[in-house]
Write an enzyme that holds these catalytic residues in place. Sequence first.
Site, PDB file in Angstrom:
ATOM      1  N   ASP A  85      -3.701   5.823   6.220  1.00  0.00           N
ATOM      2  CA  ASP A  85      -4.209   7.039   6.857  1.00  0.00           C
ATOM      3  C   ASP A  85      -5.168   6.605   7.974  1.00  0.00           C
ATOM      4  OD1 ASP A  85      -5.888   9.347   7.295  1.00  0.00           O
ATOM      5  OD2 ASP A  85      -5.280  10.176   5.408  1.00  0.00           O
ATOM      6  N   PHE A  93      -1.327  16.197   3.994  1.00  0.00           N
ATOM      7  CA  PHE A  93      -1.681  15.565   2.723  1.00  0.00           C
ATOM      8  C   PHE A  93      -0.457  15.591   1.824  1.00  0.00           C
ATOM      9  CE2 PHE A  93      -3.719  14.511  -1.215  1.00  0.00           C
ATOM     10  CZ  PHE A  93      -4.623  13.544  -0.783  1.00  0.00           C
ATOM     11  N   GLU A 148       0.852  -1.193   0.000  1.00  0.00           N
ATOM     12  CA  GLU A 148       0.000   0.000   0.000  1.00  0.00           C
ATOM     13  C   GLU A 148       0.887   1.243   0.000  1.00  0.00           C
ATOM     14  OE1 GLU A 148      -2.579   1.560  -0.485  1.00  0.00           O
ATOM     15  OE2 GLU A 148      -3.892   1.827   1.244  1.00  0.00           O
ATOM     16  N   ASP A 149       0.413   2.319  -0.606  1.00  0.00           N
ATOM     17  CA  ASP A 149       1.207   3.546  -0.628  1.00  0.00           C
ATOM     18  C   ASP A 149       1.245   4.220   0.739  1.00  0.00           C
ATOM     19  OD1 ASP A 149      -1.489   4.242  -0.705  1.00  0.00           O
ATOM     20  OD2 ASP A 149      -1.330   5.595  -2.415  1.00  0.00           O
ATOM     21  N   ARG A 209       1.276  12.310  -9.262  1.00  0.00           N
ATOM     22  CA  ARG A 209       1.781  10.960  -8.988  1.00  0.00           C
ATOM     23  C   ARG A 209       3.223  10.778  -9.480  1.00  0.00           C
ATOM     24  NH1 ARG A 209      -2.484   7.579  -7.359  1.00  0.00           N
ATOM     25  NH2 ARG A 209      -4.494   7.988  -8.317  1.00  0.00           N
TER      26      ARG A 209
HETATM   27  P1  IMP Z   1      -7.214   5.221   4.488  1.00  0.00           P
HETATM   28  O1  IMP Z   1      -8.252   4.239   4.058  1.00  0.00           O
HETATM   29  O2  IMP Z   1      -7.807   6.399   5.189  1.00  0.00           O
HETATM   30  O3  IMP Z   1      -6.095   4.581   5.281  1.00  0.00           O
HETATM   31  O4  IMP Z   1      -6.601   5.857   3.195  1.00  0.00           O
HETATM   32  C1  IMP Z   1      -5.717   5.173   2.378  1.00  0.00           C
HETATM   33  C2  IMP Z   1      -5.770   5.646   0.969  1.00  0.00           C
HETATM   34  O5  IMP Z   1      -6.119   7.035   0.888  1.00  0.00           O
HETATM   35  C3  IMP Z   1      -4.395   5.532   0.340  1.00  0.00           C
HETATM   36  O6  IMP Z   1      -4.294   4.330  -0.375  1.00  0.00           O
HETATM   37  C4  IMP Z   1      -4.330   6.725  -0.565  1.00  0.00           C
HETATM   38  O7  IMP Z   1      -4.854   6.391  -1.831  1.00  0.00           O
HETATM   39  C5  IMP Z   1      -5.250   7.745   0.064  1.00  0.00           C
HETATM   40  N1  IMP Z   1      -4.497   8.702   0.904  1.00  0.00           N
HETATM   41  C6  IMP Z   1      -4.483   8.804   2.243  1.00  0.00           C
HETATM   42  N2  IMP Z   1      -3.700   9.817   2.643  1.00  0.00           N
HETATM   43  C7  IMP Z   1      -3.201  10.359   1.517  1.00  0.00           C
HETATM   44  C8  IMP Z   1      -2.288  11.432   1.260  1.00  0.00           C
HETATM   45  O8  IMP Z   1      -1.764  12.111   2.155  1.00  0.00           O
HETATM   46  N3  IMP Z   1      -2.024  11.674  -0.046  1.00  0.00           N
HETATM   47  C9  IMP Z   1      -2.550  10.970  -1.067  1.00  0.00           C
HETATM   48  N4  IMP Z   1      -3.392   9.957  -0.881  1.00  0.00           N
HETATM   49  C10 IMP Z   1      -3.714   9.648   0.410  1.00  0.00           C
END
Ligand code: IMP
Length: 181
Positions: free
Chosen positions: A105, A154, A101-102, A167
């Site tokens: 959050d 962010f 995963e990138d 990206r």
């Molecule tokens: P989560 O489900 O809230 O953990 O969010 C995860 C997904 O949200 C990641 O796979 C990203 O695609 C996107 N995401 C969360 N934070 C960021 C950020 O700071 N920049 C860009 N994408 C984010």
Amino acid sequence: MDMPEVPACLIAAAEIHKIVRRLGVEITACYRHCPRELVVIGLLKGAFIFMADLVRQIDLPLVIDFLGVSSYGDTALSSGEIHLTMDLATDISGRDVLLVEDIVDTGVTVETVRRLLAQRQPRSLKVCAFLSKPECRRVDAQVDFIGREIENAFVVGYGLDYAQSFRHLPFVGKIGLSGKK
Ligand code: IMP
């Protein structure tokens, strides 16, 4: 939607390289006794650049596949809903699987996908995230390998986007957005 200006660098390309190399060493050590090739699964689109670099730092036989998921639409606001946009071509039952995963959050995306993959009965299932924002966690997500923890900001670049842009940046940068969560 107004496009933010080119972001200020938070993690430079040289540091990214060191992080990915270290993760590669950890993952190689963890899976060195794997009976079959490791299955490395990248979450699209955000993980595509990280995944490409990471697999080249894993010194083991492996195969790759991708899962398409979307969570935020084209904004920086989490909807909390995960949509599967592309499924795996690989049967992962009985296999050792590493989900890549990138960024983690709230943890909802990675934990939802991890549970979905667990239902397919892999031999083992671990998660590697390039970045993690521990302050933002809403669910107890299992993340076994973390590249770097960052503050609640962010970030874009190195695969991460804002409204599908940025990206391609070779570094991770921070953009000023208000109102996220
Ligand atoms: P989560 O489900 O809230 O953990 O969010 C995860 C997904 O949200 C990641 O796979 C990203 O695609 C996107 N995401 C969360 N934070 C960021 C950020 O700071 N920049 C860009 N994408 C984010």
